[in-house]
Design an enzyme around this catalytic site. Structure first.
Site, PDB file in Angstrom:
ATOM      1  N   ASP A 205     113.107 125.386   6.699  1.00  0.00           N
ATOM      2  CA  ASP A 205     113.367 125.663   5.287  1.00  0.00           C
ATOM      3  C   ASP A 205     113.385 127.167   5.055  1.00  0.00           C
ATOM      4  OD1 ASP A 205     113.135 122.953   3.693  1.00  0.00           O
ATOM      5  OD2 ASP A 205     111.527 122.912   5.182  1.00  0.00           O
ATOM      6  N   ASP A 211     108.298 122.668  -1.437  1.00  0.00           N
ATOM      7  CA  ASP A 211     108.572 121.224  -1.467  1.00  0.00           C
ATOM      8  C   ASP A 211     109.435 120.830  -0.273  1.00  0.00           C
ATOM      9  OD1 ASP A 211     110.696 122.686  -2.463  1.00  0.00           O
ATOM     10  OD2 ASP A 211     111.250 121.195  -3.975  1.00  0.00           O
ATOM     11  N   ASP A 213     111.010 118.559   2.150  1.00  0.00           N
ATOM     12  CA  ASP A 213     111.242 117.112   2.041  1.00  0.00           C
ATOM     13  C   ASP A 213     111.919 116.491   3.254  1.00  0.00           C
ATOM     14  OD1 ASP A 213     113.687 118.276   1.613  1.00  0.00           O
ATOM     15  OD2 ASP A 213     113.962 117.482  -0.406  1.00  0.00           O
ATOM     16  N   ASP A 214     112.223 117.277   4.305  1.00  0.00           N
ATOM     17  CA  ASP A 214     112.810 116.655   5.490  1.00  0.00           C
ATOM     18  C   ASP A 214     112.222 117.262   6.755  1.00  0.00           C
ATOM     19  OD1 ASP A 214     114.881 118.885   6.485  1.00  0.00           O
ATOM     20  OD2 ASP A 214     115.048 118.736   4.313  1.00  0.00           O
ATOM     21  N   TYR A 317     114.575 129.290   8.258  1.00  0.00           N
ATOM     22  CA  TYR A 317     115.993 129.375   8.620  1.00  0.00           C
ATOM     23  C   TYR A 317     116.318 130.648   9.410  1.00  0.00           C
ATOM     24  CZ  TYR A 317     117.359 125.513   5.505  1.00  0.00           C
ATOM     25  OH  TYR A 317     117.515 124.287   4.915  1.00  0.00           O
ATOM     26  N   ARG A 506     113.580 115.914  -5.328  1.00  0.00           N
ATOM     27  CA  ARG A 506     114.432 116.728  -6.202  1.00  0.00           C
ATOM     28  C   ARG A 506     115.534 115.948  -6.904  1.00  0.00           C
ATOM     29  NH1 ARG A 506     115.431 120.985  -1.272  1.00  0.00           N
ATOM     30  NH2 ARG A 506     113.237 121.450  -0.844  1.00  0.00           N
TER      31      ARG A 506
END
Length: 671
Positions: A205, A211, A213-214, A317, A506
């Protein structure tokens, strides 16, 4: 002797009734006059005295008469009020409360106002931002315009006004929903969660993301194929469809993303903590496993299941991209186990990207423009972020996961929350073929591009062209992407099915799909179905959120670029829209949108033509600019009140010179 003469009044009424009438929309100008826009090619002049009875945006029926040898329109009947609920600024006029609408065409329209019952008029000062409602209108028989102030948004000098005003303007919440004291997992009693905490999932991320989420895991098999597992945070473990929190999530639809801040769909203690897939923390998740071949083909062994997982590495990232692209990262050195997982994920993403490039639709990379703000909410810089290796890795994983969900929901229920796109508008298909294949030499026909495969082939061909002119024109002939409960294809992606479930923190639609996927796992009927209204609801939310993001960006661009006209700074810009008044461009350095009026391209309106139909600007019948062209511009004006930018090309078109011995004239571009 004619005063109050009933015969004269009757005669006047008969004359009025016999005059032609037209319906249209009022377009106001800064000079007091306006126009009745009947359609895209027909308009009538409205003199200033008649404009006093209407406002910009009103839909009216007007009498068309001839005055001073010119056809003019006199608004007679209000069909639809253009201004109802609006954002404005307080203006004190001779000690009396007025409000000026925050709208480019209404900036000079000061409306008499009062405050709603329960509010204190002394709490409002010059320049304060307010929400107001227009309650009186002359064309409704009222004595002038009158507004009622419903609430105060913020003070005149508040530096966070762009965010608060924009949220109020779009009737959006300005804070996250309240959480609860004790969140409890409320799984179906028959739902078993597989213990996957030993699997070394990784999250990738932005560095500031909370948050998460994956989480992803991939293993390259001996035959070169990839075993992929996607784990997605599971807020539906805590939120049931009949709960108050679910109603709040549905009312919001999405997390709101604005420059510099976001407004979560779910409470932060749930989104940023309990559900967030933080490193070394056990979290409930919904998972999908699938085999993807070395050629990028998604296998038939799609399996969804509930699990408890643990992220073994929280990655960023840029760090991962540096490592993949350069062989090292100055701040990140992975363990061999994590390094191998990232390598396998990357190779998987390359295989999928290659498959999509040859079989579906992959759009060319464009930068994401990001505002960097100070603690005082001043713009420090505007960054043009390109998608890098790690971004593409995650993107391909999410696309694969959403294809798997779409296939599963279609097979199990024939329903779900699907993203779909119908391709080219049916009435425009023949025009597209005439544009790209007039001689019939290419394999595109009106029949072929109406199919998913044919449309995808057309889009791949457009991507191979040196110019983006055709691409820009055809985009305007395409339908919009939609959200619905039917499993329809997504032409714009070149995919026969697509259902997102990868961002349930989201997106409310993803929460619905989670519940339906759990029903698939259990072999039961879903506790919540995607009804016919959910797509319209979500599309409306998305539209307002996009408008809000654009509005705040426009405000920040106007603040940041306010001094550029005086400096004469040159920018490269791309033309993305052309209408009869001029062309709209996007500054490539920072993403700002600006308007170039035709008068700043060529001041002789007889010589210039801006053609919206074919997306071109011609001077003396010669095409000078087309959609997709890039040109050098300078900003001529930055209006902070209207948050608008006006630009002009640096290339100057010379006046016509009369040849000495001939009637012929020639145009010579100035050096």
């Amino acid at each position: 002797m004619f005063q109050d003469n009933p015969l004269l009044a009757q005669l006047k009424q008969q004359i009025q009734e016999n005059l032609p009438k037209k319906e249209g929309t009022i377009k106001a100008t800064e000079k007091g006059f306006g126009f009745l826009e009947v359609d895209s090619k027909t308009s009538f002049f409205i003199p200033p005295p008649y404009m006093k009875k209407c406002l910009h945006g009103d839909k009216v029926k007007a009498i068309i008469r001839t005055e001073n040898e010119r056809e003019v329109a006199e608004p007679e009947e209000l069909l639809e009020q253009g201004l109802t609920r609006f954002i404005g600024r307080v203006k004190m006029f001779k000690g009396k409360l007025n409000v000026v609408p925050d709208h480019p065409q209404l900036k000079k329209q000061s409306l008499k106002a009062k405050v709603k019952k329960g509010l204190n008029p002394n709490d409002f000062a010059e320049g304060d931002w307010v929400v107001a409602h227009l309650v009186s209108h002359p064309l409704k028989g009222d004595n002038g315009f009158f507004a009622e102030i419903a609430e105060k948004i913020t003070d005149a000098a508040d530096k966070i006004a762009p965010w608060w005003v924009t949220l109020a303007q779009n009737d959006l919440p300005n804070s996250e929903p309240a959480g609860i004291d004790n969140w409890e997992i409320k799984d179906d009693v028959d739902l078993e969660r597989v213990d996957m905490t030993h699997v070394p999932f990784v999250t990738i991320d932005g560095e500031s993301t909370k948050d998460m989420d994956d989480a992803l895991f991939a293993k390259k098999l001996d035959n070169g194929d990839f075993a992929l597992t996607i784990a997605i945070a599971d807020p539906t473990a805590y939120i049931t469809p009949d709960s108050e929190m679910d109603k709040v999530a549905r009312e919001r639809g999405f997390t709101i993303y604005l420059p510099g801040r976001n407004i979560p769909m779910l409470p932060r203690d749930l989104a940023d903590e309990l559900c967030s897939l933080m490193q070394d923390q056990v979290r409930p998740a919904l998972c999908c496993t699938v085999t993807v071949s070395k050629d990028g083909v998604i296998g038939d062994d799609i399996k969804f299941f509930a699990a408890n997982i643990k992220s073994h590495a929280r990655l960023a990232y840029d760090h991962v991209s540096d490592w993949l692209e350069n062989g090292e990262s100055p701040v990140w050195q992975p363990s061999e186990e994590i390094a191998q997982i990232v390598r396998d994920l990357y190779e998987f993403s390359l295989a999928r990207a290659d498959w999509r490039e040859n079989n579906a639709v992959v759009f060319p990379d464009r930068p994401d423009y990001r505002f960097e703000l100070s603690e005082d909410n001043d713009v420090i810089a505007i960054h043009a972020d390109m998608r890098r290796s790690a971004n593409r890795l995650v993107e391909e994983s999410m696309i694969t996961a959403n294809i798997c969900a779409g296939k599963t929901l279609r097979a199990s229920f024939g329903s779900g929350v699907f993203n779909h796109h119908a391709g080219i508008k049916p009435e425009k298909i023949a025009e597209v073929i005439e544009m790209v294949n007039p001689e019939g030499e290419l394999p595109f026909t009106t029949e072929s591009i109406a199919t998913l495969e044919g449309f995808a082939a057309l889009r791949r061909w457009l991507g191979e062209q040196d110019s983006s002119y055709f691409d820009n024109r055809i985009r305007k002939m395409q339908t919009y992407s939609e959200i619905g409960n039917q499993p329809l294809p997504h032409f714009a992606m070149g995919l026969d099915i697509y259902a997102t479930w990868t961002s349930p923190i989201r997106k409310y639609g993803d929460m619905i799909n989670h519940r339906m996927l759990k029903a698939h796992i259990l072999g039961k009927e879903p506790v919540q179905l995607a009804d016919e209204t959910v797509g319209e609801e979500l599309a409306l939310h998305r539209r307002y959120h996009n408008m809000a993001e654009r509005n705040v960006s426009d405000w920040l661009y106007a603040r940041t670029l306010a001094d550029e006209p005086a400096k004469g700074t040159k920018f490269n810009a791309e033309i993305f829209d052309i209408n009869r008044a001029g062309m709209r461009v996007r500054l490539l350095e920072n993403g700002a949108a600006a308007f170039i009026p035709s008068s700043l391209i060529m001041d002789n309106k007889e010589r210039i033509e801006c053609n919206a139909d074919n997306g071109s600007v011609s001077i003396d019948k010669q095409i000078e600019f087309r959609l997709g062209d890039t040109l050098e511009i300078v900003l001529a004006e930055v209006n902070q009140e209207t948050r608008s930018l006006v630009a002009k090309p640096t290339a100057v078109f010379a006046p016509l010179e009369v040849a000495s011995n001939t009637d012929q004239v020639a145009e010579t571009p100035a050096e």
